[in-house]
Design an enzyme around this catalytic site. Structure first.
Site, PDB file in Angstrom:
ATOM      1  N   PRO A   1     -11.267 -49.804   7.693  1.00 36.85           N
ATOM      2  CG  PRO A   1     -12.634 -48.109   8.532  1.00 36.85           C
ATOM      3  CD  PRO A   1     -11.871 -49.317   8.937  1.00 36.85           C
TER       4      PRO A   1
ATOM      5  N   GLY B   1      -6.199 -43.911   8.707  1.00 43.62           N
ATOM      6  CA  GLY B   1      -5.413 -43.751   9.937  1.00 43.62           C
ATOM      7  C   GLY B   1      -5.636 -44.853  10.946  1.00 43.62           C
ATOM      8  CG  LEU B   2      -9.024 -46.595  11.850  1.00 44.96           C
ATOM      9  CD1 LEU B   2     -10.407 -47.035  11.412  1.00 44.96           C
ATOM     10  CD2 LEU B   2      -8.970 -46.521  13.373  1.00 44.96           C
ATOM     11  N   GLY B   3      -4.510 -47.927  10.439  1.00 43.38           N
ATOM     12  CA  GLY B   3      -3.424 -48.906  10.302  1.00 43.38           C
ATOM     13  C   GLY B   3      -3.719 -50.061   9.373  1.00 43.38           C
ATOM     14  CB  SER B   4      -6.091 -50.591   6.546  1.00 45.62           C
ATOM     15  OG  SER B   4      -5.611 -49.648   5.627  1.00 45.62           O
TER      16      SER B   4
ATOM     17  CB  ALA C   1       0.711 -51.556   9.776  1.00 45.88           C
ATOM     18  CB  ALA C   2      -3.833 -54.495   9.891  1.00 47.42           C
TER      19      ALA C   2
ATOM     20  CG  ASP D   1       0.754 -46.588  12.482  1.00 47.23           C
ATOM     21  OD1 ASP D   1       0.728 -45.912  13.525  1.00 47.23           O
ATOM     22  OD2 ASP D   1       0.190 -46.257  11.421  1.00 47.23           O
TER      23      ASP D   1
END
Ligand code: PMV
Length: 307
Positions: free
Chosen positions: A95, A99-102, A104-105, A146
């Protein structure tokens, strides 16, 4: 060529990590970004990212575009002034802005896929440095936690400016992630904490020290296979984050709902004010805690096993 990168959560130590205290973060492999780079028949660099409705040629994007800037950075790092025609396809189940690091991913997977396709081998350290540079462009003064956990895809004990330390999980444990659905830019909560710290450094240094100790104890508990001890540590860390003023009614409600539904402990995770909270649960309680969070207003939950 294909590459992927996972999501992430911060288990302990957010905010204090900006002030050089240790923090723990783990990858969330249930969600990920996939990037495929192939040769293109038509000239130019064609970027497709259906998740953000992006179908564009690189030249038509502004130079600071979140995805275009990563591609440009890779070309410049490799000394490529005349890139071959390419097609870049980006898909994601992480998502966005939660805050799930999308972000940076996307950067990590994109850099790796381009490096593989263009045959420029990169170490994890080099990928990590590049993702960090991009994070700095978009997020002000990130600690670097992150990009590190996402690039290495391993549990990370992170201290700003120190060599990267990954660590082993002695016994797997289950975390339920609950999303408040409230968008809260990390930059703002980090900036507000800085103002408060400037006003009363003694008080805030004590709070940061206590959070740092919790991260240290939590790492010991995880490595020695006693994850059940993390519940109490999460509750303590949440109370300290409340004192830093980065919790919110929505986060506190979800934390209370998780505890009432039998979680062993719960806390906000990441920048705070909105975004996610996490709860430690016994595996068999994951579904009921998840349902309790949804009933209490969570927009989405993810159950993840840390191992
Ligand atoms: O909001 P997130 O999940 O990207 O986490 C931010 C963590 C902070 O410690 C608040 C900031 C940082 O750069 O480490």
């Amino acid at each position: 060529m294909k590459a992927s990168a996972p999501g992430k959560i911060i288990l302990f130590g957010e905010h204090a990590v900006v002030y050089n205290r240790p923090a723990l973060a783990v990858p969330v492999t249930q969600v990920k970004v996939d990037v495929e780079v192939t040769d293109s028949e038509s000239a130019g660099i064609h970027i497709h990212a259906p998740i953000i409705n992006l179908h564009a040629e690189l030249n038509t994007l502004p130079p600071d575009h979140a995805i275009g800037s990563v591609v440009l950075k890779v070309f410049s790092a490799f000394g490529i002034s005349n890139p071959p025609p390419l097609k870049i396809n980006i898909t994601s189940t992480i998502p966005a802005a939660a805050g799930l690091g999308s972000g940076a991913a996307v950067s990590a997977a994109l850099i790796r896929a381009l490096a593989l396709h263009l045959a420029y081998p990169l170490t994890n350290e080099q990928v990590n440095d590049m993702v960090f540079e991009i994070e700095k462009l978009h997020h002000g003064t990130p600690s670097g936690i992150d990009n590190t956990v996402i690039t290495f895809s391993k549990p990370v004990y992170f201290v700003k400016g120190q060599p990267i330390e990954t660590f082993k999980v002695g016994k797997p444990f289950t975390i339920v992630i609950g999303d408040t659905g409230v968008a809260a830019p990390t930059k703002e909560s980090v900036g507000d904490v800085r103002k408060l710290w400037l006003e009363d450094q003694n008080k805030f240094e004590v709070l940061f020290n206590e959070i740092g100790k919790i991260s240290q104890t939590a790492r010991d508990s995880i490595e020695s296979g006693q994850p059940e001890q993390l519940g109490g540590l999460m509750d303590q860390n949440h109370a300290l984050l409340q004192q830093l003023t980065v919790s919110s009614n929505e986060l506190d409600n979800l934390v209370t709902a998780a505890r009432d539904a039998g979680a062993l402990g719960a806390k906000l995770s990441g920048g705070g004010r909105g975004g996610n909270m996490i709860a430690l649960v016994k595996k068999e309680k994951a579904e009921s805690v998840s349902n309790a969070l949804l009933s209490a207003g969570a927009k989405r939950t993810i159950v993840t096993e840390i191992k």
